[in-house]
Design a protein around this motif. Structure first.
Motif, PDB file in Angstrom:
ATOM      1  N   GLU A  86      -5.467  33.500   0.745  1.00 45.67           N
ATOM      2  CA  GLU A  86      -5.258  32.921   2.071  1.00 45.67           C
ATOM      3  C   GLU A  86      -4.656  33.900   3.070  1.00 45.67           C
ATOM      4  O   GLU A  86      -5.083  33.957   4.232  1.00 45.67           O
ATOM      5  CB  GLU A  86      -4.378  31.673   1.968  1.00 45.67           C
ATOM      6  N   THR A  87      -3.656  34.673   2.662  1.00 41.61           N
ATOM      7  CA  THR A  87      -2.990  35.572   3.619  1.00 41.61           C
ATOM      8  C   THR A  87      -2.868  36.994   3.079  1.00 41.61           C
ATOM      9  O   THR A  87      -1.983  37.739   3.502  1.00 41.61           O
ATOM     10  CB  THR A  87      -1.589  35.039   3.996  1.00 41.61           C
ATOM     11  N   SER A  88      -3.725  37.375   2.167  1.00 39.50           N
ATOM     12  CA  SER A  88      -3.674  38.738   1.629  1.00 39.50           C
ATOM     13  C   SER A  88      -3.726  39.756   2.772  1.00 39.50           C
ATOM     14  O   SER A  88      -4.564  39.658   3.668  1.00 39.50           O
ATOM     15  CB  SER A  88      -4.852  38.989   0.681  1.00 39.50           C
ATOM     16  N   GLY A  89      -2.792  40.699   2.737  1.00 40.93           N
ATOM     17  CA  GLY A  89      -2.780  41.768   3.729  1.00 40.93           C
ATOM     18  C   GLY A  89      -2.140  41.420   5.055  1.00 40.93           C
ATOM     19  O   GLY A  89      -2.080  42.269   5.948  1.00 40.93           O
ATOM     20  N   LEU A  90      -1.629  40.199   5.214  1.00 44.93           N
ATOM     21  CA  LEU A  90      -1.026  39.796   6.484  1.00 44.93           C
ATOM     22  C   LEU A  90       0.494  39.921   6.415  1.00 44.93           C
ATOM     23  O   LEU A  90       1.138  39.292   5.579  1.00 44.93           O
ATOM     24  CB  LEU A  90      -1.394  38.353   6.832  1.00 44.93           C
ATOM     25  N   GLY A  91       1.057  40.725   7.301  1.00 45.03           N
ATOM     26  CA  GLY A  91       2.500  40.849   7.392  1.00 45.03           C
ATOM     27  C   GLY A  91       3.098  39.725   8.210  1.00 45.03           C
ATOM     28  O   GLY A  91       2.397  38.834   8.711  1.00 45.03           O
ATOM     29  N   VAL A  92       4.412  39.781   8.399  1.00 46.20           N
ATOM     30  CA  VAL A  92       5.092  38.688   9.093  1.00 46.20           C
ATOM     31  C   VAL A  92       4.619  38.580  10.533  1.00 46.20           C
ATOM     32  O   VAL A  92       4.474  37.469  11.075  1.00 46.20           O
ATOM     33  CB  VAL A  92       6.619  38.864   9.013  1.00 46.20           C
ATOM     34  N   GLY A  93       4.325  39.703  11.180  1.00 50.16           N
ATOM     35  CA  GLY A  93       3.846  39.646  12.553  1.00 50.16           C
ATOM     36  C   GLY A  93       2.523  38.917  12.661  1.00 50.16           C
ATOM     37  O   GLY A  93       2.306  38.118  13.581  1.00 50.16           O
ATOM     38  N   ALA A  94       1.626  39.172  11.713  1.00 49.33           N
ATOM     39  CA  ALA A  94       0.327  38.497  11.714  1.00 49.33           C
ATOM     40  C   ALA A  94       0.485  37.002  11.452  1.00 49.33           C
ATOM     41  O   ALA A  94      -0.278  36.183  11.986  1.00 49.33           O
ATOM     42  CB  ALA A  94      -0.590  39.128  10.675  1.00 49.33           C
ATOM     43  N   HIS A  95       1.461  36.631  10.639  1.00 46.83           N
ATOM     44  CA  HIS A  95       1.723  35.214  10.403  1.00 46.83           C
ATOM     45  C   HIS A  95       2.130  34.523  11.707  1.00 46.83           C
ATOM     46  O   HIS A  95       1.616  33.451  12.045  1.00 46.83           O
ATOM     47  CB  HIS A  95       2.835  35.038   9.366  1.00 46.83           C
ATOM     48  N   VAL A  96       3.056  35.128  12.425  1.00 44.64           N
ATOM     49  CA  VAL A  96       3.530  34.521  13.675  1.00 44.64           C
ATOM     50  C   VAL A  96       2.418  34.496  14.716  1.00 44.64           C
ATOM     51  O   VAL A  96       2.233  33.501  15.430  1.00 44.64           O
ATOM     52  CB  VAL A  96       4.766  35.268  14.201  1.00 44.64           C
ATOM     53  N   GLU A  97       1.655  35.565  14.805  1.00 42.49           N
ATOM     54  CA  GLU A  97       0.545  35.606  15.755  1.00 42.49           C
ATOM     55  C   GLU A  97      -0.487  34.527  15.453  1.00 42.49           C
ATOM     56  O   GLU A  97      -1.055  33.919  16.375  1.00 42.49           O
ATOM     57  CB  GLU A  97      -0.104  36.988  15.744  1.00 42.49           C
ATOM     58  N   ALA A  98      -0.732  34.261  14.174  1.00 42.11           N
ATOM     59  CA  ALA A  98      -1.668  33.204  13.809  1.00 42.11           C
ATOM     60  C   ALA A  98      -1.154  31.840  14.265  1.00 42.11           C
ATOM     61  O   ALA A  98      -1.916  31.014  14.784  1.00 42.11           O
ATOM     62  CB  ALA A  98      -1.903  33.206  12.299  1.00 42.11           C
ATOM     63  N   LEU A  99       0.122  31.596  14.086  1.00 37.99           N
ATOM     64  CA  LEU A  99       0.712  30.346  14.553  1.00 37.99           C
ATOM     65  C   LEU A  99       0.546  30.198  16.059  1.00 37.99           C
ATOM     66  O   LEU A  99       0.102  29.162  16.556  1.00 37.99           O
ATOM     67  CB  LEU A  99       2.200  30.309  14.202  1.00 37.99           C
ATOM     68  N   LEU A 100       0.893  31.226  16.797  1.00 41.41           N
ATOM     69  CA  LEU A 100       0.843  31.163  18.255  1.00 41.41           C
ATOM     70  C   LEU A 100      -0.578  31.008  18.762  1.00 41.41           C
ATOM     71  O   LEU A 100      -0.823  30.313  19.757  1.00 41.41           O
ATOM     72  CB  LEU A 100       1.493  32.422  18.850  1.00 41.41           C
ATOM     73  N   SER A 101      -1.538  31.623  18.084  1.00 39.14           N
ATOM     74  CA  SER A 101      -2.925  31.542  18.551  1.00 39.14           C
ATOM     75  C   SER A 101      -3.551  30.187  18.254  1.00 39.14           C
ATOM     76  O   SER A 101      -4.481  29.762  18.950  1.00 39.14           O
ATOM     77  CB  SER A 101      -3.763  32.652  17.915  1.00 39.14           C
ATOM     78  N   HIS A 102      -3.058  29.490  17.234  1.00 39.50           N
ATOM     79  CA  HIS A 102      -3.620  28.182  16.880  1.00 39.50           C
ATOM     80  C   HIS A 102      -2.943  27.026  17.609  1.00 39.50           C
ATOM     81  O   HIS A 102      -3.498  25.919  17.651  1.00 39.50           O
ATOM     82  CB  HIS A 102      -3.517  27.946  15.368  1.00 39.50           C
ATOM     83  N   VAL A 103      -1.769  27.260  18.157  1.00 42.45           N
ATOM     84  CA  VAL A 103      -1.012  26.189  18.822  1.00 42.45           C
ATOM     85  C   VAL A 103      -0.711  26.634  20.247  1.00 42.45           C
ATOM     86  O   VAL A 103       0.322  27.273  20.503  1.00 42.45           O
ATOM     87  CB  VAL A 103       0.291  25.856  18.068  1.00 42.45           C
ATOM     88  N   PRO A 104      -1.586  26.336  21.206  1.00 41.17           N
ATOM     89  CA  PRO A 104      -1.379  26.766  22.593  1.00 41.17           C
ATOM     90  C   PRO A 104      -0.047  26.259  23.147  1.00 41.17           C
ATOM     91  O   PRO A 104       0.317  25.097  22.969  1.00 41.17           O
ATOM     92  CB  PRO A 104      -2.557  26.120  23.336  1.00 41.17           C
ATOM     93  N   GLY A 105       0.685  27.150  23.764  1.00 41.89           N
ATOM     94  CA  GLY A 105       1.957  26.779  24.367  1.00 41.89           C
ATOM     95  C   GLY A 105       3.139  26.807  23.427  1.00 41.89           C
ATOM     96  O   GLY A 105       4.280  26.584  23.856  1.00 41.89           O
ATOM     97  N   LEU A 106       2.891  27.083  22.146  1.00 40.83           N
ATOM     98  CA  LEU A 106       3.993  27.128  21.184  1.00 40.83           C
ATOM     99  C   LEU A 106       4.918  28.297  21.501  1.00 40.83           C
ATOM    100  O   LEU A 106       4.471  29.401  21.806  1.00 40.83           O
ATOM    101  CB  LEU A 106       3.449  27.278  19.763  1.00 40.83           C
ATOM    102  N   ARG A 107       6.207  28.039  21.423  1.00 36.70           N
ATOM    103  CA  ARG A 107       7.199  29.110  21.495  1.00 36.70           C
ATOM    104  C   ARG A 107       8.005  29.071  20.196  1.00 36.70           C
ATOM    105  O   ARG A 107       8.228  27.995  19.627  1.00 36.70           O
ATOM    106  CB  ARG A 107       8.133  28.954  22.698  1.00 36.70           C
TER     107      ARG A 107
END
Length: 307
Positions: free
Chosen positions: A225-246
């Protein structure tokens, strides 16, 4: 420390990660609202979904059991049958089916009755009360189903629900709107945390909430599911899937590696992705995953401000 006001703390996700967050909040004498994904299609939940065309119940059951003060009943509801036609089913899943049928298909009422039976220290709510399927684009190919997304070989580029506009659970939306603290994760990035937030009404309520939003990062990548994804990529994925999320704060593990498959996510996070970054040892040395007491200590300041 007294219990936080009912509904003031919302924990979002599913599976074992959400259970760790709920256990940590209980250690802080909080009675949280658990907002849970219902897109699982594996195991007992998947079989019941295919047989009855219902939402996934397993993560809801797990959250209820985690919050239960009636320990003996919780232990029974976590029992899985080992033979016959019921093999693999959890008794608690079957109880929720029965309660929902008695309530005329009202899952919120069923979960409320189950919570009362278990004397739950909090509330458990689904993100939507309509059956949904999780889909993903993985290395350019469409993949259908939570289990397939979690185990797909390749990079998960995007996930979505089908139908893509299921109605949000009204009580879940209300809980987010009145919350003073929202805890996202830990848990499977795409199939638990983001899956809970793909319901448009839930995403909008989270984007609009005045609550402090804290993201609890996983300790390790999840193979597939998240092979190769660092913490920054995790947060970026959250922000890109939830418009307006802070994200007001991110809790990152900084300590000895946790046992288990996967690679450490790291602690390098662009300051633009979160207002506050807290680096602290969160790992359990005995069983892997987040240690509830360490996580409780890291969350304490946010709970105290929220209270």
């Amino acid at each position: 420390m007294s219990a936080a006001p009912a509904g003031s703390v919302v924990a979002v996700g599913g599976g074992h990660g959400l259970a760790r967050a709920l256990t940590a909040l209980r250690a802080l004498h909080v009675e949280p609202t658990a907002l849970v994904t219902v897109a699982d299609d594996g195991g007992s939940s998947g079989r019941l979904r295919r047989d009855l065309d219902i939402i996934a119940l397993g993560d809801l059951r797990n959250a209820l059991v985690t919050l239960a003060r009636n320990g003996p009943l919780a232990e029974v509801l976590d029992h899985r049958f080992s033979r016959g036609e019921l093999e693999g089913h959890a008794l608690g899943n079957l109880l929720l089916v029965a309660l929902a049928e008695q309530a005329g298909g009202d899952y919120v009422a069923a979960l409320g009755r189950a919570a009362a039976l278990l004397d739950a220290a909090g509330r458990v709510l689904p993100s939507t009360t309509e059956p949904v399927q999780l889909k993903a684009r993985v290395s350019g190919q469409e993949v259908a189903g939570q289990v397939q997304v979690a185990t797909a070989s390749g990079r998960v580029e995007r996930v979505w629900l089908e139908p893509d506009d299921p109605p949000a659970c009204a009580d879940a939306v209300a809980a987010l709107r009145r919350a003073s603290l929202v805890v996202l994760g830990p848990g499977s990035l795409f199939t638990s945390v983001i899956a809970s937030l793909l319901v448009p009404g839930v995403a909008a309520a989270l984007a609009d909430t005045r609550a402090t939003v804290v993201y609890v990062a996983n300790l390790l990548t999840q193979p597939g599911e998240t092979s190769g994804l660092g913490v920054g990529a995790h947060v970026e994925a959250l922000l890109s899937h939830v418009p307006g999320l802070r994200i007001d704060a991110a809790l990152l593990h900084d300590g000895a590696p946790s046992p288990g498959p996967g690679e450490p996510l790291g602690t390098d996070l662009d300051p633009s992705l979160a207002d506050q970054v807290v680096r602290v040892d969160l790992a359990s040395r005995r069983q892997g995953g987040h240690d509830p007491q360490r996580l409780a200590a890291a969350l304490r300041r946010f709970v105290e401000r929220a209270g």
